[in-house]
Design a protein around this motif. Structure first.
Motif, PDB file in Angstrom:
ATOM      1  N   ALA A  35       0.781  -1.239  -0.208  1.00 40.74           N
ATOM      2  CA  ALA A  35       0.050   0.064   0.019  1.00 40.74           C
ATOM      3  C   ALA A  35       0.964   1.109  -0.082  1.00 40.74           C
ATOM      4  O   ALA A  35       0.590   2.088  -0.547  1.00 40.74           O
ATOM      5  CB  ALA A  35      -1.006   0.102   1.251  1.00 40.74           C
ATOM      6  N   ALA A  94       1.823   2.128  -3.466  1.00 39.56           N
ATOM      7  CA  ALA A  94       0.655   2.963  -4.192  1.00 39.56           C
ATOM      8  C   ALA A  94       0.483   4.310  -3.907  1.00 39.56           C
ATOM      9  O   ALA A  94       0.334   5.022  -4.516  1.00 39.56           O
ATOM     10  CB  ALA A  94      -0.723   1.950  -4.127  1.00 39.56           C
ATOM     11  N   GLU A 144       3.351   6.578  -4.902  1.00 41.28           N
ATOM     12  CA  GLU A 144       2.944   6.959  -6.235  1.00 41.28           C
ATOM     13  C   GLU A 144       1.600   7.712  -6.772  1.00 41.28           C
ATOM     14  O   GLU A 144       1.673   8.565  -7.581  1.00 41.28           O
ATOM     15  CB  GLU A 144       2.780   5.694  -7.405  1.00 41.28           C
ATOM     16  CG  GLU A 144       4.221   4.891  -7.166  1.00 41.28           C
ATOM     17  CD  GLU A 144       4.078   3.789  -8.097  1.00 41.28           C
ATOM     18  OE1 GLU A 144       5.024   3.061  -8.047  1.00 41.28           O
ATOM     19  OE2 GLU A 144       3.098   3.337  -8.577  1.00 41.28           O
ATOM     20  N   LEU A 145       0.444   7.623  -5.979  1.00 41.94           N
ATOM     21  CA  LEU A 145      -0.371   8.385  -5.752  1.00 41.94           C
ATOM     22  C   LEU A 145      -0.125  10.090  -5.416  1.00 41.94           C
ATOM     23  O   LEU A 145      -0.677  10.770  -5.965  1.00 41.94           O
ATOM     24  CB  LEU A 145      -1.666   7.966  -5.055  1.00 41.94           C
ATOM     25  CG  LEU A 145      -2.451   6.800  -5.625  1.00 41.94           C
ATOM     26  CD1 LEU A 145      -3.479   6.262  -4.645  1.00 41.94           C
ATOM     27  CD2 LEU A 145      -3.326   7.234  -6.859  1.00 41.94           C
ATOM     28  N   LEU A 179      -6.665   1.188  -0.345  1.00 38.94           N
ATOM     29  CA  LEU A 179      -5.449   0.673  -0.670  1.00 38.94           C
ATOM     30  C   LEU A 179      -4.962  -0.526  -0.115  1.00 38.94           C
ATOM     31  O   LEU A 179      -4.473  -1.501  -0.733  1.00 38.94           O
ATOM     32  CB  LEU A 179      -4.508   1.778  -0.081  1.00 38.94           C
ATOM     33  CG  LEU A 179      -3.599   2.595  -1.154  1.00 38.94           C
ATOM     34  CD1 LEU A 179      -4.534   3.323  -2.201  1.00 38.94           C
ATOM     35  CD2 LEU A 179      -2.679   3.708  -0.557  1.00 38.94           C
ATOM     36  N   ALA A 222      -4.247  -3.935  -1.711  1.00 40.44           N
ATOM     37  CA  ALA A 222      -2.625  -4.522  -1.724  1.00 40.44           C
ATOM     38  C   ALA A 222      -2.768  -6.186  -1.213  1.00 40.44           C
ATOM     39  O   ALA A 222      -2.089  -6.873  -1.773  1.00 40.44           O
ATOM     40  CB  ALA A 222      -1.897  -4.080  -0.504  1.00 40.44           C
ATOM     41  N   LEU A 279      -2.034  -4.071  -9.359  1.00 43.82           N
ATOM     42  CA  LEU A 279      -2.314  -3.629  -8.148  1.00 43.82           C
ATOM     43  C   LEU A 279      -3.581  -2.500  -8.670  1.00 43.82           C
ATOM     44  O   LEU A 279      -3.126  -1.572  -9.323  1.00 43.82           O
ATOM     45  CB  LEU A 279      -1.269  -3.137  -7.516  1.00 43.82           C
ATOM     46  CG  LEU A 279      -1.456  -2.082  -6.165  1.00 43.82           C
ATOM     47  CD1 LEU A 279      -2.092  -2.818  -5.204  1.00 43.82           C
ATOM     48  CD2 LEU A 279      -0.211  -1.676  -5.708  1.00 43.82           C
ATOM     49  N   VAL A 312      -6.359   0.640  -7.810  1.00 43.19           N
ATOM     50  CA  VAL A 312      -7.285   1.321  -6.564  1.00 43.19           C
ATOM     51  C   VAL A 312      -7.918   2.087  -7.660  1.00 43.19           C
ATOM     52  O   VAL A 312      -7.812   3.220  -8.279  1.00 43.19           O
ATOM     53  CB  VAL A 312      -6.114   2.474  -6.110  1.00 43.19           C
ATOM     54  CG1 VAL A 312      -6.915   3.114  -5.110  1.00 43.19           C
ATOM     55  CG2 VAL A 312      -4.939   1.627  -5.363  1.00 43.19           C
ATOM     56  N   TYR A 351      -6.269   4.246 -10.704  1.00 44.74           N
ATOM     57  CA  TYR A 351      -4.729   3.880 -10.533  1.00 44.74           C
ATOM     58  C   TYR A 351      -4.380   2.121 -10.782  1.00 44.74           C
ATOM     59  O   TYR A 351      -5.266   1.545 -10.287  1.00 44.74           O
ATOM     60  CB  TYR A 351      -4.207   4.198  -9.199  1.00 44.74           C
ATOM     61  CG  TYR A 351      -2.875   3.525  -8.812  1.00 44.74           C
ATOM     62  CD1 TYR A 351      -1.791   4.441  -8.915  1.00 44.74           C
ATOM     63  CD2 TYR A 351      -2.712   2.479  -8.152  1.00 44.74           C
ATOM     64  CE1 TYR A 351      -0.426   4.025  -8.738  1.00 44.74           C
ATOM     65  CE2 TYR A 351      -1.484   2.142  -7.414  1.00 44.74           C
ATOM     66  CZ  TYR A 351      -0.360   2.873  -8.135  1.00 44.74           C
ATOM     67  OH  TYR A 351       1.095   2.205  -7.931  1.00 44.74           O
ATOM     68  N   ARG A 352      -3.827   2.050 -11.740  1.00 41.45           N
ATOM     69  CA  ARG A 352      -3.293   0.682 -12.094  1.00 41.45           C
ATOM     70  C   ARG A 352      -2.180   0.345 -12.159  1.00 41.45           C
ATOM     71  O   ARG A 352      -1.174   1.316 -12.968  1.00 41.45           O
ATOM     72  CB  ARG A 352      -3.912   0.039 -13.297  1.00 41.45           C
ATOM     73  CG  ARG A 352      -5.585   0.314 -13.086  1.00 41.45           C
ATOM     74  CD  ARG A 352      -6.176  -0.080 -14.694  1.00 41.45           C
ATOM     75  NE  ARG A 352      -7.460  -0.225 -14.548  1.00 41.45           N
ATOM     76  CZ  ARG A 352      -8.137  -1.176 -13.580  1.00 41.45           C
ATOM     77  NH1 ARG A 352      -7.638  -2.158 -13.196  1.00 41.45           N
ATOM     78  NH2 ARG A 352      -9.544  -0.986 -13.486  1.00 41.45           N
ATOM     79  N   ARG A 353      -1.438  -0.655 -11.724  1.00 48.75           N
ATOM     80  CA  ARG A 353       0.136  -0.745 -11.831  1.00 48.75           C
ATOM     81  C   ARG A 353       0.245  -2.264 -11.816  1.00 48.75           C
ATOM     82  O   ARG A 353      -0.199  -3.193 -11.159  1.00 48.75           O
ATOM     83  CB  ARG A 353       0.595  -0.352 -10.706  1.00 48.75           C
ATOM     84  CG  ARG A 353       2.164  -0.260 -10.360  1.00 48.75           C
ATOM     85  CD  ARG A 353       2.850   0.053  -9.126  1.00 48.75           C
ATOM     86  NE  ARG A 353       4.044   0.139  -9.079  1.00 48.75           N
ATOM     87  CZ  ARG A 353       4.847  -0.994  -8.957  1.00 48.75           C
ATOM     88  NH1 ARG A 353       4.650  -2.094  -8.953  1.00 48.75           N
ATOM     89  NH2 ARG A 353       6.200  -0.535  -8.732  1.00 48.75           N
TER      90      ARG A 353
END
Ligand code: AMP
Length: 604
Positions: free
Chosen positions: A235, A238, A241-242, A260, A264, A279, A281, A286-288
């Motif tokens: 988390a 993320a 990065e956010l 988050l 996670a 991952l 959100v 948000y995507r990763r």
């Protein structure tokens, strides 16, 4: 008769977990997990206070993000602990904690709940599930706790049971319960390690299984280490990065924080089966992509923290890793390859992954329940105390009455005395920990034994008894042997040891053993020297009269030398100076005694 009783008044086994809880029961000799009211095996340990009655389980879990302000989870991390005690355990929990009268409270929708009340709601749900499944009232249970739970955490668990309308007949350590289920077929013999990594706690136990006897040889652990830590590490990535991308502080927003953590956890679970996963959100778009290797890299330093407790447990059991016949993995995160690799690297062998990591603890609890119900006479469980227990003695030293890893139930007695003349009361200060110095151990309780008849120092005999029951709960009593005057307390600390404290105390116990021994020598030497100094002080005025000047001078010089040594920190010097003073005053003491005898006979 006992069989009929057990059918009418069943004893169930409960695994009250950080993440999930289960209830199990032995039917016709076979342990089985009972279905929850939601038709599943697991009850997520989550509660959501929607309007009306609180929701428990999957229904609550699904509201973790949607209604984060009214949804709580991981309460077990807070059970039996105080506000000040909690900085580490509360990390990453997206709800507000309030300092209470000793224990911590959680604020939900403007109301404060204790972790005991919240745990009781989970237990209540399990009770209802069992009643539905067995079609009869369920009033009695065996509940498991991490082996490394201290006295306060065990008491809190028992209190939660009581609040849920369950009589908790026995508290069993989770790895011990797991070993019961693992060794059920009785063919398994030998020395095993149970590596139990749950959502929020880690336990390691070394057991000897032979002929139906399950003997715990040693146990160690970390009460604030588990799968949650992996979620938090993911988390954080993320969140960082956010922050960079959108400028938001994800951990400051309850709902986003919860989202988050949930994302996670989903990623972690996906990576236990696949080489890569996403991952996501959703609320922030948000995507990763996340590779398994990336998670493994994040996880390794966290999992490395399991190594110390494992090595210490082996050492306490007096074993080398190769002497083990099996390493059994328990707990959800042990499905991850990186966890299995960590266990393999610690124990130098591939671990056994044959038991069901989520269910084995509850099945073991059910077996223990069956033993208590009198239906299983083939098994015997022998468990141990996780930390040493003792009392404070003169000079700030801890006198240990029960060493860690002593088998329970156990009783220990020791006789102490007073240090001052005409002392009519003694303070009994109960301590937990491995160190010599009181201030380095954890204070569990204090009480006073009063009404001791006034006598010279060292004459009264005060017997202190420590009794640890099969649940690992301590009772202390003190009794003055001449009068029979007695005081008993069940030790009820306001909260327990922090994990950091446990770790620090254990590590420091080994590292500082030498310094502690020195300190102990000093205190003992001072205690022995003090009466010699006092007696010499009284006889000094007679020295000039009774001794030749050189010898009188020698006594005075030795007296000063001991007084000087007493102000220092070298126990050896105190001993030497005390010995020299004793030698120098031997003749004087004899002359004073002779004078007293002569006077007495002259008067006759
Ligand atoms: P337990 O306390 O044994 O119920 O374990 C709960 C923990 O196991 C939580 O941190 C879960 O996220 C984690 N968990 C459950 N299933 C898996 C899985 N397949 N892979 C990794 N972790 C898991």
């Amino acid at each position: 008769m006992s069989v009929a009783m057990s059918v009418k008044d069943p004893i169930v086994g409960i695994d009250l977990g950080t993440t999930n809880s289960l209830v199990a029961f032995v039917r016709d000799g076979v342990p089985e997990v009972l279905r929850s009211r939601e038709g599943r095996n697991l009850v997520p340990s989550v509660i959501s206070f929607a309007d009306g009655a609180p929701l428990v389980g999957y229904a609550a879990k699904s509201r973790k993000v949607r209604d984060a302000a009214h949804t709580v989870f991981s309460m077990k991390r807070l059970l039996g602990r105080g506000f000040e005690d909690l900085k580490d355990a509360a990390q990453g929990l997206p709800y507000k904690l309030l300092p209470g009268d000793g224990i911590v409270r959680i604020e939900i929708g403007g109301r404060a709940y204790s972790p005991i009340e919240l745990s009781a709601l989970i237990l209540k749900e399990l009770k209802l599930a069992a009643e539905k499944s067995l079609s009869m009232p369920v009033r009695r249970a065996v509940v498991t706790v991490p082996a490394y739970f201290n006295d306060s955490q065990r008491q809190a668990t028992r209190a939660a049971g009581r609040l849920a309308g369950l009589d908790v007949l026995r508290i069993v350590n989770e790895p011990t319960a797991a070993s019961l289920a693992y060794g059920l077929d009785r063919k398994r013999q030998g020395l095993i390690a149970v590596y139990d990594l749950g959502g929020g706690t880690f336990d390691i136990s070394i057991l000897k299984l032979h002929d139906g006897i399950f003997e715990v040889l040693a146990t160690h652990g970390d009460t604030a280490l588990g799968g949650d830590d992996l979620d938090l590490a993911i988390a954080r990535i993320a969140a960082a990065e956010l922050k960079e991308r959108d400028g938001v502080d994800a951990f400051a927003d309850l709902s986003l924080h919860a989202e988050l953590l949930e994302a996670a956890e989903a990623l972690k679970i996906a990576l236990s089966e696949r080489d890569s996963a996403e991952l996501a959100v959703v609320s922030r778009g948000y995507r990763r992509a996340f590779a398994r290797a990336e998670l493994e890299e994040l996880a390794r330093p966290i999992l490395e923290r399991t190594r110390g407790p494992c090595l210490r447990a082996l050492k306490d059991a007096g074993l080398r890793p190769e002497e083990l016949s099996d390493v059994v993995l328990v707990g959800g995160p042990t499905r991850l390859r990186v966890v299995q690799e960590m266990a393999a690297s610690i124990f130098g062998r591939a671990p056994n992954t044959s038991v069901h990591p989520d269910e084995v603890v509850s099945l073991g609890a059910a077996i223990q329940a069956d033993i208590l119900a009198g239906n299983n006479k083939d098994f015997l469980l022998l468990d141990v105390v996780p930390l040493s227990l003792g009392i404070e003695t003169y000079g700030g030293l801890t006198s240990h009455l029960i060493a860690r890893n002593t088998r329970i139930p156990t009783v220990a007695r020791e006789v102490f005395t007073t240090f001052a003349d005409r002392q009519t009361g003694v303070d009994i200060h109960v301590l937990q920990g491995e160190r010599e110095r009181v201030e380095d151990n954890r204070s569990l309780a204090r009480f006073k034994l009063a009404g001791i008849p006034p006598q010279p120092a060292g004459i009264p005999r005060i017997e202190v008894t420590f009794l640890i029951d099969a649940d690992g709960i301590l009772q202390v009593s003190a009794k003055e042997l001449k009068t029979g005057k007695e005081q008993t307390i069940e030790v009820r600390p306001s909260y327990g040891l922090t994990d950091a404290e446990v770790e620090r105390m254990l590590a420091a116990g080994t590292r500082n053993a030498e310094a502690d021994t020195e300190f102990k020598k000093l205190v003992e030497a001072r205690n022995d020297a003090e009466p010699v100094l006092r007696a010499t002080e009284k006889s000094l005025p007679h020295a000039a009269r009774l001794l030749p000047p050189a010898e009188a001078e020698e006594v005075r010089r030795r007296f000063e030398a001991l007084s000087e040594a007493m102000r220092g920190k070298d126990g050896g010097k105190v001993r030497e100076a005390c010995f020299a003073l004793n030698r120098a005053t031997a003749k004087l003491a004899e002359l004073i005694m002779q004078e007293a005898v002569d006077q007495a006979s002259g008067q006759r």
